[in-house]
Motif scaffolding. Sequence first.
Motif, PDB file in Angstrom:
ATOM      1  N   CYS A 345       0.821  -1.207   0.000  1.00  0.00           N
ATOM      2  CA  CYS A 345       0.000   0.000   0.000  1.00  0.00           C
ATOM      3  C   CYS A 345       0.858   1.262   0.000  1.00  0.00           C
ATOM      4  N   ALA A 346       1.936   1.245   0.795  1.00  0.00           N
ATOM      5  CA  ALA A 346       2.814   2.419   0.848  1.00  0.00           C
ATOM      6  C   ALA A 346       3.470   2.670  -0.502  1.00  0.00           C
ATOM      7  N   ILE A 347       3.945   1.591  -1.146  1.00  0.00           N
ATOM      8  CA  ILE A 347       4.599   1.746  -2.451  1.00  0.00           C
ATOM      9  C   ILE A 347       3.609   2.261  -3.491  1.00  0.00           C
ATOM     10  N   MET A 348       2.416   1.671  -3.515  1.00  0.00           N
ATOM     11  CA  MET A 348       1.432   2.074  -4.522  1.00  0.00           C
ATOM     12  C   MET A 348       0.944   3.497  -4.259  1.00  0.00           C
ATOM     13  N   ALA A 349       0.753   3.888  -2.993  1.00  0.00           N
ATOM     14  CA  ALA A 349       0.347   5.253  -2.684  1.00  0.00           C
ATOM     15  C   ALA A 349       1.413   6.252  -3.103  1.00  0.00           C
ATOM     16  N   SER A 350       2.684   5.901  -2.909  1.00  0.00           N
ATOM     17  CA  SER A 350       3.768   6.790  -3.347  1.00  0.00           C
ATOM     18  C   SER A 350       3.762   6.955  -4.857  1.00  0.00           C
ATOM     19  N   GLU A 351       3.521   5.850  -5.579  1.00  0.00           N
ATOM     20  CA  GLU A 351       3.462   5.929  -7.047  1.00  0.00           C
ATOM     21  C   GLU A 351       2.321   6.826  -7.508  1.00  0.00           C
ATOM     22  N   LEU A 352       1.229   6.843  -6.737  1.00  0.00           N
ATOM     23  CA  LEU A 352       0.057   7.638  -7.127  1.00  0.00           C
ATOM     24  C   LEU A 352       0.049   9.028  -6.503  1.00  0.00           C
ATOM     25  N   GLY A 353       1.090   9.382  -5.752  1.00  0.00           N
ATOM     26  CA  GLY A 353       1.164  10.702  -5.154  1.00  0.00           C
ATOM     27  C   GLY A 353       0.286  10.895  -3.946  1.00  0.00           C
ATOM     28  N   LEU A 354      -0.016   9.804  -3.207  1.00  0.00           N
ATOM     29  CA  LEU A 354      -0.869   9.890  -2.016  1.00  0.00           C
ATOM     30  C   LEU A 354      -0.022   9.753  -0.753  1.00  0.00           C
ATOM     31  N   ASN A 355      -0.685   9.797   0.402  1.00  0.00           N
ATOM     32  CA  ASN A 355      -0.008   9.720   1.691  1.00  0.00           C
ATOM     33  C   ASN A 355       0.424   8.276   1.959  1.00  0.00           C
ATOM     34  N   ALA A 362      -3.380   1.799   7.006  1.00  0.00           N
ATOM     35  CA  ALA A 362      -4.604   1.097   6.617  1.00  0.00           C
ATOM     36  C   ALA A 362      -4.300  -0.332   6.178  1.00  0.00           C
ATOM     37  N   GLY A 363      -3.177  -0.548   5.472  1.00  0.00           N
ATOM     38  CA  GLY A 363      -2.824  -1.895   5.045  1.00  0.00           C
ATOM     39  C   GLY A 363      -2.526  -2.811   6.213  1.00  0.00           C
ATOM     40  N   LEU A 364      -1.856  -2.284   7.254  1.00  0.00           N
ATOM     41  CA  LEU A 364      -1.544  -3.116   8.417  1.00  0.00           C
ATOM     42  C   LEU A 364      -2.806  -3.510   9.179  1.00  0.00           C
ATOM     43  N   LEU A 365      -3.776  -2.577   9.277  1.00  0.00           N
ATOM     44  CA  LEU A 365      -4.952  -2.815  10.110  1.00  0.00           C
ATOM     45  C   LEU A 365      -6.125  -3.425   9.356  1.00  0.00           C
ATOM     46  N   HIS A 366      -5.982  -3.724   8.057  1.00  0.00           N
ATOM     47  CA  HIS A 366      -7.161  -4.100   7.279  1.00  0.00           C
ATOM     48  C   HIS A 366      -7.776  -5.427   7.722  1.00  0.00           C
ATOM     49  N   GLN A 419      -7.633  -2.601  -1.081  1.00  0.00           N
ATOM     50  CA  GLN A 419      -8.285  -3.758  -1.692  1.00  0.00           C
ATOM     51  C   GLN A 419      -7.372  -4.437  -2.716  1.00  0.00           C
ATOM     52  N   VAL A 420      -6.734  -3.631  -3.554  1.00  0.00           N
ATOM     53  CA  VAL A 420      -5.845  -4.192  -4.580  1.00  0.00           C
ATOM     54  C   VAL A 420      -4.636  -4.862  -3.939  1.00  0.00           C
ATOM     55  N   CYS A 421      -4.029  -4.202  -2.962  1.00  0.00           N
ATOM     56  CA  CYS A 421      -2.826  -4.768  -2.337  1.00  0.00           C
ATOM     57  C   CYS A 421      -3.164  -6.024  -1.531  1.00  0.00           C
ATOM     58  N   ASP A 422      -4.330  -6.073  -0.909  1.00  0.00           N
ATOM     59  CA  ASP A 422      -4.763  -7.293  -0.229  1.00  0.00           C
ATOM     60  C   ASP A 422      -4.906  -8.438  -1.228  1.00  0.00           C
ATOM     61  N   ALA A 423      -5.486  -8.133  -2.397  1.00  0.00           N
ATOM     62  CA  ALA A 423      -5.624  -9.170  -3.425  1.00  0.00           C
ATOM     63  C   ALA A 423      -4.264  -9.606  -3.962  1.00  0.00           C
ATOM     64  N   ILE A 424      -3.340  -8.648  -4.124  1.00  0.00           N
ATOM     65  CA  ILE A 424      -1.999  -8.997  -4.612  1.00  0.00           C
ATOM     66  C   ILE A 424      -1.306  -9.920  -3.628  1.00  0.00           C
ATOM     67  N   SER A 425      -1.367  -9.589  -2.352  1.00  0.00           N
ATOM     68  CA  SER A 425      -0.698 -10.415  -1.348  1.00  0.00           C
ATOM     69  C   SER A 425      -1.356 -11.784  -1.224  1.00  0.00           C
ATOM     70  N   GLY A 426      -2.693 -11.829  -1.298  1.00  0.00           N
ATOM     71  CA  GLY A 426      -3.379 -13.108  -1.142  1.00  0.00           C
ATOM     72  C   GLY A 426      -3.340 -13.967  -2.384  1.00  0.00           C
ATOM     73  N   ALA A 427      -3.250 -13.321  -3.568  1.00  0.00           N
ATOM     74  CA  ALA A 427      -3.289 -14.090  -4.810  1.00  0.00           C
ATOM     75  C   ALA A 427      -1.906 -14.463  -5.323  1.00  0.00           C
ATOM     76  N   ARG A 428      -0.861 -14.052  -4.613  1.00  0.00           N
ATOM     77  CA  ARG A 428       0.488 -14.399  -5.054  1.00  0.00           C
ATOM     78  C   ARG A 428       0.662 -15.919  -5.053  1.00  0.00           C
ATOM     79  N   PRO A 429       1.242 -16.476  -6.109  1.00  0.00           N
ATOM     80  CA  PRO A 429       1.377 -17.945  -6.164  1.00  0.00           C
ATOM     81  C   PRO A 429       2.083 -18.492  -4.933  1.00  0.00           C
ATOM     82  N   GLY A 430       1.465 -19.469  -4.296  1.00  0.00           N
ATOM     83  CA  GLY A 430       2.047 -20.100  -3.127  1.00  0.00           C
ATOM     84  C   GLY A 430       1.720 -19.420  -1.823  1.00  0.00           C
ATOM     85  N   ALA A 431       1.023 -18.259  -1.872  1.00  0.00           N
ATOM     86  CA  ALA A 431       0.756 -17.532  -0.634  1.00  0.00           C
ATOM     87  C   ALA A 431      -0.337 -18.194   0.180  1.00  0.00           C
TER      88      ALA A 431
END
Length: 518
Positions: A345-355, A362-366, A419-431
């Motif tokens: 979430c932090a990496i993606m927010a930085s790429e999009l210019g967000l906090n 939010a990602g840690l507490l989701h 939501q996207v980062c949760d799906a990325i972490s959960g859908a990663r092969p072998g996760a």
Amino acid sequence: MLSTPAIIALVIGALVIGACGAVGILLAVQRSTGRSRAKTIVDEANKEAEVIMKNKILEAREQELRITSKAEREAAQRMQRIQGDEQKLKQRQNQLNQQQSENARARNEIEQQRRNLDNDAAKLEEDRRQLESLERTARETLEHISGMSSDEAREKLIDSLRDEAKTAAAAYIHDIMDEAKLTANKEAKRIVVQSIQRLATETAIENSVTVFHIDSDEIKGRIIGREGRNIRALEAATGIEIIVDDTPEAIVLSGFDPVRREIARLALHQLVSDGRIHPARIEEVVAKVRKQIEEEIVETGKRTAIDLGIHGLHPDLIRMVGKMKYRSSYGQNLLQHARETANLCAIMASELGLNAKKARRAGLLHDIGKVPDEEPELPHALLGMKLAEKYKEKPDVCNAIGAHHDEIEMTSLLAPIVQVCDAISGARPGARREIVEAYIKRLNDLEQLALSYPGVVKTYAIQAGRELRVIVGADKIDDNETEKLSNEIARRIQDELTYPGQVKITVIRETRSVSYAK
């Protein structure tokens, strides 16, 4: 106002009174000074009386003149006003007469227009009847020539227009989707891929059992105790089922609460190392280990918050974060999943210019709704949102927690990122791992959902349920309708099924021409 004769009478009266007074004075003087002097005084008094009378008469005449002139002026002004009013009345009368004449002309014109309109309406009604007669004749002629009624022709025209509209709409949707993919897909893929590449974490797989290794099978008897009292005390104290079977040098601890399994494992380790195994000792060791685990949970939560640079978390939230270490979801360690999601979430927010800090929080507490002290009948996303609101987290962070499974509406940009980062972490092969029955059921549900559409001949769920291939009959569905069918199937899968990651829907239509040479 007094008239002139009245004024003169008043003056004469005053003079008479004054003369009388003078006469009295003279008589008195005459008595005292003598007759000669009295005569002199009388003459002087008469002269003075004449002078006074003349002055009063002059003053009365002057006052009369003033009053007369004033009355004449007022009369002249009043006459002038009357004449002005008469002039205005004459003008008003003229205007009214002119307006009455204009109104009369207007009424005449309106009456003439009404008569013209009535004539026109009669003509239009006659023309309408003639047109209806001509239309009826033409319709009868067309029905006779075409062999169809007007209702049948209308239905046929509507059907043709509907087909044309469907074809045009499908082509338009296809063009819009292609354009959107060209402009957005490339950038989205870059951000997602870059976020995944910048984060590398190990994968921890958990399940509902823990294997405790022992040096020899003799220890099994000591753990069971006389008539099984030790193992019963251990199970009662920890809430974990302890399975002692023929497995060499191993004891199985079974339970769905990973914290209890860890307490049982550590307590059993201390009991075996110490050698003193009896019910009282078991309760003492379990209580001690439970306290150690609670301290370790808090310490784990604090260390996780420090590692991620998250400050100001409520102590209860820190404790819940620590409990994630002993919880797994679909075989994936929950704390590891939360850390991975927070960093994504932090990496993606930085790429999009967000906090980035708020996104990491939010990602840690989701998923804190999966580790509450109580188990209310609420989805974990909504429960996590309520816990975050209870401990005074920011509204956008609470919304991101509650909306990461689409159970409430997203109101901030943090929500889709989580939501996207949760799906990325959960859908990663072998996760994650799934139960075989649930996996097979999901595949069957995918195939049956696609088979419910008319024109679908066969369906195949491939790539572990990540892709659904739909084969349609060439004589039932044309090329334009395949695009629409894939969109409808994808929408129904999103609304009705639960699955990790994404499912690709491929609609295949082929035309075969078969002939035989004899």
